[in-house]
Design a protein around this motif. Structure first.
Motif, PDB file in Angstrom:
ATOM      1  N   ALA A  46      35.357 -15.142 -20.710  1.00  0.00           N
ATOM      2  CA  ALA A  46      35.713 -15.978 -20.721  1.00  0.00           C
ATOM      3  C   ALA A  46      35.620 -16.040 -22.343  1.00  0.00           C
ATOM      4  CB  ALA A  46      34.654 -17.230 -20.199  1.00  0.00           C
ATOM      5  N   ALA A  47      34.970 -15.431 -22.853  1.00  0.00           N
ATOM      6  CA  ALA A  47      34.969 -15.392 -24.276  1.00  0.00           C
ATOM      7  C   ALA A  47      34.990 -13.858 -24.814  1.00  0.00           C
ATOM      8  CB  ALA A  47      34.489 -16.004 -25.504  1.00  0.00           C
ATOM      9  N   VAL A  48      35.154 -13.342 -25.513  1.00  0.00           N
ATOM     10  CA  VAL A  48      34.995 -12.162 -26.306  1.00  0.00           C
ATOM     11  C   VAL A  48      34.003 -12.079 -28.181  1.00  0.00           C
ATOM     12  CG1 VAL A  48      36.048 -10.688 -24.634  1.00  0.00           C
ATOM     13  CG2 VAL A  48      37.265 -11.207 -26.771  1.00  0.00           C
ATOM     14  N   ASN A  49      33.934 -11.759 -28.513  1.00  0.00           N
ATOM     15  CA  ASN A  49      33.415 -11.116 -29.453  1.00  0.00           C
ATOM     16  C   ASN A  49      34.966 -10.390 -30.668  1.00  0.00           C
ATOM     17  OD1 ASN A  49      32.409  -8.551 -28.832  1.00  0.00           O
ATOM     18  ND2 ASN A  49      31.004  -8.551 -29.518  1.00  0.00           N
ATOM     19  N   GLY A  50      34.396  -9.653 -31.730  1.00  0.00           N
ATOM     20  CA  GLY A  50      35.494  -9.280 -32.484  1.00  0.00           C
ATOM     21  C   GLY A  50      35.325  -7.998 -32.438  1.00  0.00           C
ATOM     22  N   ALA A  51      34.569  -6.953 -31.272  1.00  0.00           N
ATOM     23  CA  ALA A  51      34.642  -5.975 -31.321  1.00  0.00           C
ATOM     24  C   ALA A  51      35.437  -5.385 -29.990  1.00  0.00           C
ATOM     25  CB  ALA A  51      32.766  -4.782 -31.597  1.00  0.00           C
ATOM     26  N   ALA A  52      34.557  -6.474 -29.151  1.00  0.00           N
ATOM     27  CA  ALA A  52      35.056  -6.604 -27.511  1.00  0.00           C
ATOM     28  C   ALA A  52      37.288  -6.012 -27.571  1.00  0.00           C
ATOM     29  CB  ALA A  52      34.844  -7.414 -26.870  1.00  0.00           C
ATOM     30  N   ALA A  53      37.649  -7.420 -28.324  1.00  0.00           N
ATOM     31  CA  ALA A  53      38.569  -7.713 -28.602  1.00  0.00           C
ATOM     32  C   ALA A  53      39.542  -6.277 -29.522  1.00  0.00           C
ATOM     33  CB  ALA A  53      39.433  -8.719 -29.349  1.00  0.00           C
ATOM     34  N   GLY A  54      38.914  -5.712 -30.235  1.00  0.00           N
ATOM     35  CA  GLY A  54      39.648  -4.478 -30.582  1.00  0.00           C
ATOM     36  C   GLY A  54      39.618  -3.259 -30.284  1.00  0.00           C
ATOM     37  N   ALA A  55      38.675  -3.938 -29.136  1.00  0.00           N
ATOM     38  CA  ALA A  55      37.903  -2.607 -27.795  1.00  0.00           C
ATOM     39  C   ALA A  55      39.391  -2.042 -26.528  1.00  0.00           C
ATOM     40  CB  ALA A  55      37.372  -2.402 -27.679  1.00  0.00           C
ATOM     41  N   GLY A  56      40.356  -4.206 -26.467  1.00  0.00           N
ATOM     42  CA  GLY A  56      41.195  -4.123 -25.976  1.00  0.00           C
ATOM     43  C   GLY A  56      40.636  -5.833 -25.016  1.00  0.00           C
ATOM     44  N   LEU A  57      40.001  -5.837 -24.590  1.00  0.00           N
ATOM     45  CA  LEU A  57      39.448  -6.860 -24.062  1.00  0.00           C
ATOM     46  C   LEU A  57      39.827  -8.288 -24.623  1.00  0.00           C
ATOM     47  CD1 LEU A  57      35.618  -5.838 -22.858  1.00  0.00           C
ATOM     48  CD2 LEU A  57      38.205  -5.103 -22.407  1.00  0.00           C
ATOM     49  N   ALA A  58      39.999  -8.868 -23.327  1.00  0.00           N
ATOM     50  CA  ALA A  58      39.978 -10.051 -23.569  1.00  0.00           C
ATOM     51  C   ALA A  58      40.025 -11.246 -22.681  1.00  0.00           C
ATOM     52  CB  ALA A  58      42.390 -11.166 -23.847  1.00  0.00           C
ATOM     53  N   PRO A  59      40.024 -12.414 -23.031  1.00  0.00           N
ATOM     54  CA  PRO A  59      40.015 -13.308 -21.837  1.00  0.00           C
ATOM     55  C   PRO A  59      40.093 -13.297 -20.670  1.00  0.00           C
ATOM     56  CG  PRO A  59      39.134 -14.756 -23.341  1.00  0.00           C
ATOM     57  CD  PRO A  59      39.838 -13.557 -24.479  1.00  0.00           C
ATOM     58  N   GLY A  60      39.543 -14.061 -19.630  1.00  0.00           N
ATOM     59  CA  GLY A  60      40.729 -14.109 -18.275  1.00  0.00           C
ATOM     60  C   GLY A  60      40.020 -12.802 -17.656  1.00  0.00           C
ATOM     61  N   LEU A  61      40.317 -11.789 -18.133  1.00  0.00           N
ATOM     62  CA  LEU A  61      40.543 -10.564 -18.058  1.00  0.00           C
ATOM     63  C   LEU A  61      38.878 -10.088 -16.375  1.00  0.00           C
ATOM     64  CD1 LEU A  61      41.616  -7.339 -17.885  1.00  0.00           C
ATOM     65  CD2 LEU A  61      39.741  -6.897 -19.117  1.00  0.00           C
ATOM     66  N   PRO A  62      38.880  -9.420 -15.412  1.00  0.00           N
ATOM     67  CA  PRO A  62      37.584  -9.012 -15.024  1.00  0.00           C
ATOM     68  C   PRO A  62      37.097  -8.695 -14.981  1.00  0.00           C
ATOM     69  CG  PRO A  62      39.959  -8.939 -13.581  1.00  0.00           C
ATOM     70  CD  PRO A  62      40.466  -9.431 -14.762  1.00  0.00           C
ATOM     71  N   LEU A  63      35.856  -9.366 -15.113  1.00  0.00           N
ATOM     72  CA  LEU A  63      34.567  -7.937 -15.642  1.00  0.00           C
ATOM     73  C   LEU A  63      34.858  -6.544 -15.202  1.00  0.00           C
ATOM     74  CD1 LEU A  63      32.037  -7.651 -17.077  1.00  0.00           C
ATOM     75  CD2 LEU A  63      30.614  -9.029 -14.623  1.00  0.00           C
ATOM     76  N   ALA A  64      35.433  -6.135 -13.668  1.00  0.00           N
ATOM     77  CA  ALA A  64      34.880  -4.976 -13.252  1.00  0.00           C
ATOM     78  C   ALA A  64      36.195  -4.152 -14.672  1.00  0.00           C
ATOM     79  CB  ALA A  64      35.118  -5.011 -12.005  1.00  0.00           C
ATOM     80  N   ASP A  65      37.244  -5.109 -14.257  1.00  0.00           N
ATOM     81  CA  ASP A  65      38.314  -4.039 -15.586  1.00  0.00           C
ATOM     82  C   ASP A  65      37.714  -4.016 -16.893  1.00  0.00           C
ATOM     83  OD1 ASP A  65      39.445  -4.290 -13.477  1.00  0.00           O
ATOM     84  OD2 ASP A  65      40.878  -5.320 -14.023  1.00  0.00           O
ATOM     85  N   ALA A  66      36.885  -4.929 -17.232  1.00  0.00           N
ATOM     86  CA  ALA A  66      36.990  -5.196 -18.666  1.00  0.00           C
ATOM     87  C   ALA A  66      35.964  -3.211 -18.587  1.00  0.00           C
ATOM     88  CB  ALA A  66      35.911  -6.274 -18.739  1.00  0.00           C
TER      89      ALA A  66
END
Length: 492
Positions: A46-66
């Motif tokens: 649902a939401a990601v912090n700056g470190a997660a966004a820098g690793a290529g994660l984004a809201p809407g991505l399935p948790l398993a893929d993340a």
């Protein structure tokens, strides 16, 4: 010239959870962190912090893929309601800069936004640049990722905070008055706050920037694009109004004080309050009005806000009397790590004509006239408004309903209710007491009171009331209804 600040908090949801966690978790602020929600039976980000966004994660991505991308991803359940409550609390905290703070809301991807109408406020903080930097630095000190922008319109400030080039995270974009068209023309059409379908339509037409729209005639594109695009563009440029809905209504009479160093002692708070009251009462005197309700707002260093409210039974602008009413509130005021700003608002006031004063002391005629209202004010502040009442006549034939408890300052009831022909007892019993039916010798002429049919079932039934006297001379009020004979009251 209107000046507005837009505050953009792109990772507000994750920043809030990081802030409220314990020290061991807060130390991992640089670790990839996201909130999740259930969508169609699957867990998605649902939401990601700056470190997660820098690793290529984004809201809407399935948790398993993340987790496949970031195995050590820390997650927590998304709490939109808690995010909105925290955003409203932050908006109240921003009242230290201006009383007009509007909540933009949550973005749906963990971001949040606020608007501050700072028209006429910049000089209090050393100019617009210093004010914008103060807003940015203080929000960053709370552990929030923040971008801020200032412009003539809410739309221009919103676009500057999010899309203006050369403004990194944590930066501040200042658009000089009247320069939004020149400085914002190269921004993408997403800066107009348009829904995704409208942005896709503009992209297919080759309209990718605001300059592209400004160079095109409106009439040929109006049928295809609709009025929303042009309305947003006019709002950004200041050609169409865009009023803000402040979290708290603006008050006409407000004073504030900012301290060079935080204060914490009760004596210092009381001295600052005396200064605020003197200034506010001077303003109210010039306006010919008296306060009925005052709100004291205290802004602490740690970002928390507390308020204290007092009310008066009649308009007043006596600083000493108002300070006495605040005394009970100050005794329980927690200064925390220190208070840096205090504000005093007259949220309710009425016209107050000047009264002729005398050389006599307060015990004279004027003092005696004002002593009861001031006593009531102190009792209300100490005991609570619901515990200080007076009895007022009420239109009812039933004696137990002929009076009601009202506030001390409530208007007098209408006096056109017909008086009772039969005498009424001086005291009514709280509960009727069953008695033996009286004999003929001790009776007087009965009085029949009908039920108040307009009250519905609560109106009661018809009751016969008699005045009886016992051998000792005591007189009582005896009632007869379907329950039987009961004693309802006594006469002198």
């Amino acid at each position: 010239m209107t000046r507005v600040i837009s505050i953009w908090l792109p990772t507000f949801a994750t920043d809030r959870l990081t802030r409220i966690r314990n020290a061991s978790c807060a130390a991992q602020a640089d670790r990839a962190f996201a909130t999740t929600e259930a969508v169609a039976g699957a867990r998605r980000l649902a939401a990601v912090n700056g470190a997660a966004a820098g690793a290529g994660l984004a809201p809407g991505l399935p948790l398993a893929d993340a987790r496949a991308v970031v195995p050590d991803l820390a997650v927590a359940e998304s709490e939109p309601a808690a995010d909105l409550r925290a955003l409203r609390a932050l908006a109240r905290w921003c009242g230290r800069w201006t009383p007009t703070v509007a909540v933009e809301g949550l973005s749906g991807t963990g971001g949040a936004g606020l608007w501050l109408d700072v028209t006429g406020c910049a000089h209090l903080f050393g100019g617009e640049t210093a004010l914008l930097e103060s807003v940015r630095d203080r929000l960053a000190a709370l552990g929030l990722t923040v971008r801020v922008g200032m412009a003539d319109t809410p739309g221009a400030a919103w676009a500057a905070a999010r899309f203006l080039d050369g403004v990194p995270d944590g930066g501040a974009a200042l658009i000089p008055p009247g320069a939004q068209r020149q400085l914002l023309g190269g921004l993408p059409v997403a800066a107009l706050r348009l829904p995704p379908p409208a942005r896709e339509t503009l992209g297919r037409l080759g309209l990718r920037t605001l300059d592209d729209l400004l160079r095109r005639p409106r009439a040929p594109l109006s049928r295809r694009l609709g009025p929303e695009v042009w309305r947003r563009l006019d709002q950004l440029l200041g050609h169409a109004p865009e009023p803000l809905a402040p979290l708290r209504p603006a008050v006409a009479h407000r004073v504030r004080i900012a301290f060079a160093e935080p204060i914490g002692r009760t004596e210092d708070v009381a001295a600052a309050l005396d200064d605020l009251l003197a200034r506010l009462c001077g303003v109210m005197d010039q306006a010919g009005r008296g306060v009925r309700r005052l709100d004291l707002t205290v802004y602490r260093v740690d970002g928390t806000v507390t308020r204290a409210r007092i009310g008066t039974g009649r308009p007043s602008r006596d600083p000493a009397h108002l300070a006495r009413l605040f005394r009970e509130r100050l005794d329980g005021l927690d200064a925390g790590f220190g208070i840096e700003v205090m504000g005093l608002d007259a949220t309710r006031h009425q016209p107050m004509t000047p009264a002729q004063t005398t050389l006599a002391a307060e015990t004279g005629a004027d003092g005696a006239r004002d002593s009861l209202p001031r006593l009531i004010d102190r009792l209300v502040e100490r005991c609570g408004a619901d515990n200080v009442v007076r009895l007022s006549a009420w239109r009812s034939h039933r004696p137990e309903r002929a009076q009601r408890a009202v506030a001390p300052d409530a208007p007098q009831a209408a006096q056109d209710w017909p008086a009772h022909r039969a005498p009424r007892p001086v005291r009514l019993l709280r509960r009727p007491v069953p008695v033996i039916p009286p004999t003929e010798a001790g009776r007087t002429i009965p009085e029949r009171i009908g039920g108040e049919w307009w009250q519905g079932p609560a109106g009661g039934e018809v009751v016969d009331l008699l005045r009886v006297e016992d051998p000792d001379g005591a007189r009582a009020w005896i009632a007869r209804d379907r329950v039987g004979w009961t004693k309802r009251g006594v006469f002198p």
